[in-house]
Design a protein around this motif. Structure first.
Motif, PDB file in Angstrom:
ATOM      1  N   ARG A  30       0.844  -1.202   0.000  1.00  0.00           N
ATOM      2  CA  ARG A  30       0.000   0.000   0.000  1.00  0.00           C
ATOM      3  C   ARG A  30       0.883   1.256   0.000  1.00  0.00           C
ATOM      4  NH1 ARG A  30      -5.092   0.899   0.710  1.00  0.00           N
ATOM      5  NH2 ARG A  30      -5.563  -1.187   1.534  1.00  0.00           N
ATOM      6  N   GLY A  31       0.527   2.198  -0.854  1.00  0.00           N
ATOM      7  CA  GLY A  31       1.247   3.461  -0.924  1.00  0.00           C
ATOM      8  C   GLY A  31       2.456   3.454  -1.844  1.00  0.00           C
ATOM      9  N   GLU A  32       2.827   2.286  -2.366  1.00  0.00           N
ATOM     10  CA  GLU A  32       3.978   2.222  -3.270  1.00  0.00           C
ATOM     11  C   GLU A  32       3.608   2.730  -4.667  1.00  0.00           C
ATOM     12  OE1 GLU A  32       7.319  -1.004  -2.496  1.00  0.00           O
ATOM     13  OE2 GLU A  32       5.440  -1.954  -3.039  1.00  0.00           O
ATOM     14  N   VAL A  33       4.585   3.359  -5.302  1.00  0.00           N
ATOM     15  CA  VAL A  33       4.475   3.727  -6.711  1.00  0.00           C
ATOM     16  C   VAL A  33       5.478   2.860  -7.461  1.00  0.00           C
ATOM     17  CG1 VAL A  33       4.684   5.573  -8.408  1.00  0.00           C
ATOM     18  CG2 VAL A  33       3.784   6.075  -6.128  1.00  0.00           C
ATOM     19  N   VAL A  34       4.950   1.878  -8.191  1.00  0.00           N
ATOM     20  CA  VAL A  34       5.788   0.866  -8.839  1.00  0.00           C
ATOM     21  C   VAL A  34       5.695   1.033 -10.356  1.00  0.00           C
ATOM     22  CG1 VAL A  34       6.233  -1.593  -9.124  1.00  0.00           C
ATOM     23  CG2 VAL A  34       5.388  -0.727  -6.922  1.00  0.00           C
ATOM     24  N   LYS A 184       1.813  12.610 -10.768  1.00  0.00           N
ATOM     25  CA  LYS A 184       2.758  12.972  -9.707  1.00  0.00           C
ATOM     26  C   LYS A 184       2.013  13.428  -8.460  1.00  0.00           C
ATOM     27  CE  LYS A 184       6.949  15.737  -9.026  1.00  0.00           C
ATOM     28  NZ  LYS A 184       7.882  16.691  -9.677  1.00  0.00           N
ATOM     29  N   GLU A 185       0.944  14.199  -8.643  1.00  0.00           N
ATOM     30  CA  GLU A 185       0.129  14.637  -7.512  1.00  0.00           C
ATOM     31  C   GLU A 185      -0.466  13.440  -6.775  1.00  0.00           C
ATOM     32  OE1 GLU A 185      -2.888  17.322  -8.784  1.00  0.00           O
ATOM     33  OE2 GLU A 185      -1.480  18.820  -9.540  1.00  0.00           O
ATOM     34  N   LEU A 186      -0.954  12.464  -7.540  1.00  0.00           N
ATOM     35  CA  LEU A 186      -1.550  11.268  -6.931  1.00  0.00           C
ATOM     36  C   LEU A 186      -0.502  10.497  -6.133  1.00  0.00           C
ATOM     37  CD1 LEU A 186      -3.755   9.998  -9.888  1.00  0.00           C
ATOM     38  CD2 LEU A 186      -4.518  11.215  -7.856  1.00  0.00           C
ATOM     39  N   ALA A 187       0.695  10.392  -6.693  1.00  0.00           N
ATOM     40  CA  ALA A 187       1.786   9.705  -5.991  1.00  0.00           C
ATOM     41  C   ALA A 187       2.107  10.419  -4.684  1.00  0.00           C
ATOM     42  CB  ALA A 187       3.020   9.632  -6.885  1.00  0.00           C
ATOM     43  N   ASN A 188       2.144  11.750  -4.740  1.00  0.00           N
ATOM     44  CA  ASN A 188       2.442  12.531  -3.531  1.00  0.00           C
ATOM     45  C   ASN A 188       1.331  12.399  -2.487  1.00  0.00           C
ATOM     46  OD1 ASN A 188       4.862  13.451  -4.585  1.00  0.00           O
ATOM     47  ND2 ASN A 188       3.990  15.331  -5.409  1.00  0.00           N
ATOM     48  N   GLY A 190      -0.128   9.661  -1.837  1.00  0.00           N
ATOM     49  CA  GLY A 190      -0.052   8.325  -1.245  1.00  0.00           C
ATOM     50  C   GLY A 190      -0.845   7.257  -1.962  1.00  0.00           C
ATOM     51  N   MET A 191      -1.321   7.557  -3.182  1.00  0.00           N
ATOM     52  CA  MET A 191      -2.060   6.556  -3.951  1.00  0.00           C
ATOM     53  C   MET A 191      -1.140   5.403  -4.350  1.00  0.00           C
ATOM     54  SD  MET A 191      -4.716   5.298  -5.513  1.00  0.00           S
ATOM     55  CE  MET A 191      -5.969   6.579  -5.440  1.00  0.00           C
ATOM     56  N   THR A 192      -1.599   4.173  -4.161  1.00  0.00           N
ATOM     57  CA  THR A 192      -0.864   3.002  -4.636  1.00  0.00           C
ATOM     58  C   THR A 192      -1.020   2.932  -6.150  1.00  0.00           C
ATOM     59  OG1 THR A 192      -1.476   1.884  -2.581  1.00  0.00           O
ATOM     60  CG2 THR A 192      -0.547   0.523  -4.342  1.00  0.00           C
ATOM     61  N   MET A 193       0.090   2.942  -6.868  1.00  0.00           N
ATOM     62  CA  MET A 193       0.056   2.998  -8.325  1.00  0.00           C
ATOM     63  C   MET A 193       1.017   1.978  -8.918  1.00  0.00           C
ATOM     64  SD  MET A 193       0.103   7.182  -8.455  1.00  0.00           S
ATOM     65  CE  MET A 193       0.578   7.305 -10.170  1.00  0.00           C
ATOM     66  N   ILE A 194       0.534   1.277  -9.953  1.00  0.00           N
ATOM     67  CA  ILE A 194       1.391   0.386 -10.735  1.00  0.00           C
ATOM     68  C   ILE A 194       1.314   0.886 -12.170  1.00  0.00           C
ATOM     69  CG2 ILE A 194       1.926  -1.997 -11.363  1.00  0.00           C
ATOM     70  CD1 ILE A 194       0.198  -2.878  -8.962  1.00  0.00           C
ATOM     71  N   VAL A 195       2.462   1.286 -12.706  1.00  0.00           N
ATOM     72  CA  VAL A 195       2.497   2.024 -13.961  1.00  0.00           C
ATOM     73  C   VAL A 195       3.375   1.300 -14.980  1.00  0.00           C
ATOM     74  CG1 VAL A 195       2.936   4.268 -15.042  1.00  0.00           C
ATOM     75  CG2 VAL A 195       2.320   4.156 -12.595  1.00  0.00           C
ATOM     76  N   VAL A 196       2.779   0.863 -16.082  1.00  0.00           N
ATOM     77  CA  VAL A 196       3.545   0.356 -17.218  1.00  0.00           C
ATOM     78  C   VAL A 196       3.808   1.544 -18.135  1.00  0.00           C
ATOM     79  CG1 VAL A 196       3.433  -1.051 -19.311  1.00  0.00           C
ATOM     80  CG2 VAL A 196       2.666  -2.004 -17.131  1.00  0.00           C
ATOM     81  N   THR A 197       5.069   1.823 -18.414  1.00  0.00           N
ATOM     82  CA  THR A 197       5.380   3.026 -19.188  1.00  0.00           C
ATOM     83  C   THR A 197       6.729   2.912 -19.869  1.00  0.00           C
ATOM     84  OG1 THR A 197       5.496   5.447 -19.069  1.00  0.00           O
ATOM     85  CG2 THR A 197       6.505   4.226 -17.274  1.00  0.00           C
ATOM     86  N   HIS A 198       6.902   3.781 -20.884  1.00  0.00           N
ATOM     87  CA  HIS A 198       8.224   3.984 -21.502  1.00  0.00           C
ATOM     88  C   HIS A 198       8.825   5.316 -21.057  1.00  0.00           C
ATOM     89  CE1 HIS A 198       7.980   0.453 -24.062  1.00  0.00           C
ATOM     90  NE2 HIS A 198       6.765   0.812 -24.408  1.00  0.00           N
ATOM     91  N   GLU A 199       8.122   6.023 -20.152  1.00  0.00           N
ATOM     92  CA  GLU A 199       8.601   7.318 -19.648  1.00  0.00           C
ATOM     93  C   GLU A 199       9.633   7.069 -18.545  1.00  0.00           C
ATOM     94  OE1 GLU A 199       7.744  10.331 -20.716  1.00  0.00           O
ATOM     95  OE2 GLU A 199       6.055   9.854 -22.026  1.00  0.00           O
ATOM     96  N   ILE A 200      10.857   6.740 -18.957  1.00  0.00           N
ATOM     97  CA  ILE A 200      11.880   6.336 -17.989  1.00  0.00           C
ATOM     98  C   ILE A 200      12.285   7.505 -17.088  1.00  0.00           C
ATOM     99  CG2 ILE A 200      14.160   5.290 -17.698  1.00  0.00           C
ATOM    100  CD1 ILE A 200      12.005   3.459 -18.962  1.00  0.00           C
ATOM    101  N   GLY A 201      12.348   8.711 -17.640  1.00  0.00           N
ATOM    102  CA  GLY A 201      12.691   9.874 -16.823  1.00  0.00           C
ATOM    103  C   GLY A 201      11.673  10.111 -15.728  1.00  0.00           C
ATOM    104  N   PHE A 202      10.407   9.866 -16.042  1.00  0.00           N
ATOM    105  CA  PHE A 202       9.340  10.029 -15.058  1.00  0.00           C
ATOM    106  C   PHE A 202       9.454   8.963 -13.975  1.00  0.00           C
ATOM    107  CE2 PHE A 202       4.615   9.735 -14.045  1.00  0.00           C
ATOM    108  CZ  PHE A 202       4.607  10.919 -13.309  1.00  0.00           C
ATOM    109  N   ALA A 203       9.826   7.755 -14.377  1.00  0.00           N
ATOM    110  CA  ALA A 203      10.037   6.684 -13.394  1.00  0.00           C
ATOM    111  C   ALA A 203      11.151   7.064 -12.419  1.00  0.00           C
ATOM    112  CB  ALA A 203      10.378   5.379 -14.106  1.00  0.00           C
ATOM    113  N   LEU A 204      12.211   7.650 -12.947  1.00  0.00           N
ATOM    114  CA  LEU A 204      13.308   8.097 -12.080  1.00  0.00           C
ATOM    115  C   LEU A 204      12.836   9.145 -11.082  1.00  0.00           C
ATOM    116  CD1 LEU A 204      16.339   8.418 -14.536  1.00  0.00           C
ATOM    117  CD2 LEU A 204      16.291   7.052 -12.445  1.00  0.00           C
ATOM    118  N   GLU A 205      11.868   9.956 -11.510  1.00  0.00           N
ATOM    119  CA  GLU A 205      11.417  11.076 -10.687  1.00  0.00           C
ATOM    120  C   GLU A 205      10.482  10.654  -9.560  1.00  0.00           C
ATOM    121  OE1 GLU A 205       9.119  15.380 -11.266  1.00  0.00           O
ATOM    122  OE2 GLU A 205       9.588  14.142 -13.007  1.00  0.00           O
ATOM    123  N   ILE A 206       9.531   9.748  -9.831  1.00  0.00           N
ATOM    124  CA  ILE A 206       8.500   9.495  -8.809  1.00  0.00           C
ATOM    125  C   ILE A 206       8.384   8.054  -8.329  1.00  0.00           C
ATOM    126  CG2 ILE A 206       7.139  11.386  -9.801  1.00  0.00           C
ATOM    127  CD1 ILE A 206       4.966   9.183 -10.379  1.00  0.00           C
TER     128      ILE A 206
END
Length: 244
Positions: A30-34, A184-188, A190-206
């Motif tokens: 819970r609360g992880e951004v994966v 990013k707002e949702l992550a901040n 505390g929303m539990t999020m599982i994200v499949v993406t090619h946005e690698i820079g965004f993954a590094l950020e959040i």
């Protein structure tokens, strides 16, 4: 210890002549951004769709908050009310207003009354700066606006987890930022999020964690620094050298 919301054990998904998922095991708290990353065809989207039972696993088990959702006894509709899904291509109903798109699921599933759902929709639309579009139709919105509405529609169900399947890949580059800002707002929050993406820079950020998939298996699972910036696996190092 944070509660484990998803526990995946030996998950297998097979198609004729192809093993898309090959004994995948992972816990999501819970609360992880994966963020789930990797080359095309590595099983990322299949893994995500299995988590929401949009794909029926060929083997293994998936538990959601202690309940085995891969069991025949599981009420899939009740489970899905707790797990929101945001797709690549929005999936908004073109013949309904934006407000109706957002309120339909909470009202239909009786999670909210019409009045409560309407109030929630208005609050969420104000939050993302699209309240004035509440009576418009999806065809009157930009791609970035449609995807933000799709995220808000998922939020209107007050889910425990949000799943994102390449939420920016269908957008023009200038529209990507407005969607990533909302995520990013949702992550901040505390929303539990599982994200499949090619946005690698965004993954590094959040991201709290990054899972790298290759050939239907988890090749690495760790912090963004461990998996993206300093991978030990030569295959992963080669992948990121091409995309960063």
């Amino acid at each position: 210890m944070s509660e484990v919301v998803f526990k995946v054990r030996d998950l297998v998904k097979e198609y004729p002549g192809l093993t898309a998922l090959d004994h995948v095991s992972v816990d999501i708290k819970r609360g992880e951004v994966v963020f789930v990353v990797g080359p095309s065809g590595s099983g990322k989207s299949t893994f995500l769709r299995c988590l929401n039972l949009l794909e029926t696993p060929s083997g293994g088990q998936i538990f959601f908050k202690e309940d085995e959702i891969t069991s025949d006894k599981m009420n899939v509709n009740t489970f899905r009310q707790q797990v929101g899904m945001v797709f690549q291509h929005f999936n908004l109903f073109p013949n309904m207003t934006i407000r109706k798109n957002i309120t339909m699921a909470p009202v239909t599933t009786k999670r909210s009354s019409a009045a409560e759902a309407g109030e929630t929709a208005d609050k969420l639309l104000r939050r993302i700066g699209l309240y004035e579009k509440r009576d418009a139709y999806p065809g009157q919105l930009s791609g970035g606006q449609k995807q933000r509405i799709a995220i808000v529609r998922a939020l209107a169900m007050n889910p425990d987890v949000l799943l994102f399947d390449e939420p920016t890949s269908a957008l023009d580059p200038e529209m990507v930022g407005e969607v990533l800002t909302l995520m990013k707002e949702l992550a901040n929050d505390g929303m539990t999020m599982i994200v499949v993406t090619h946005e690698i820079g965004f993954a590094l950020e959040i991201a709290d964690r990054v899972i790298f998939m290759d050939h239907g298996r988890i090749a690495a699972d760790g912090t963004p620094d461990e998996v993206i910036k300093n991978p030990e696996n030569p295959r992963i190092k080669e992948f990121f050298s091409k995309v960063l």
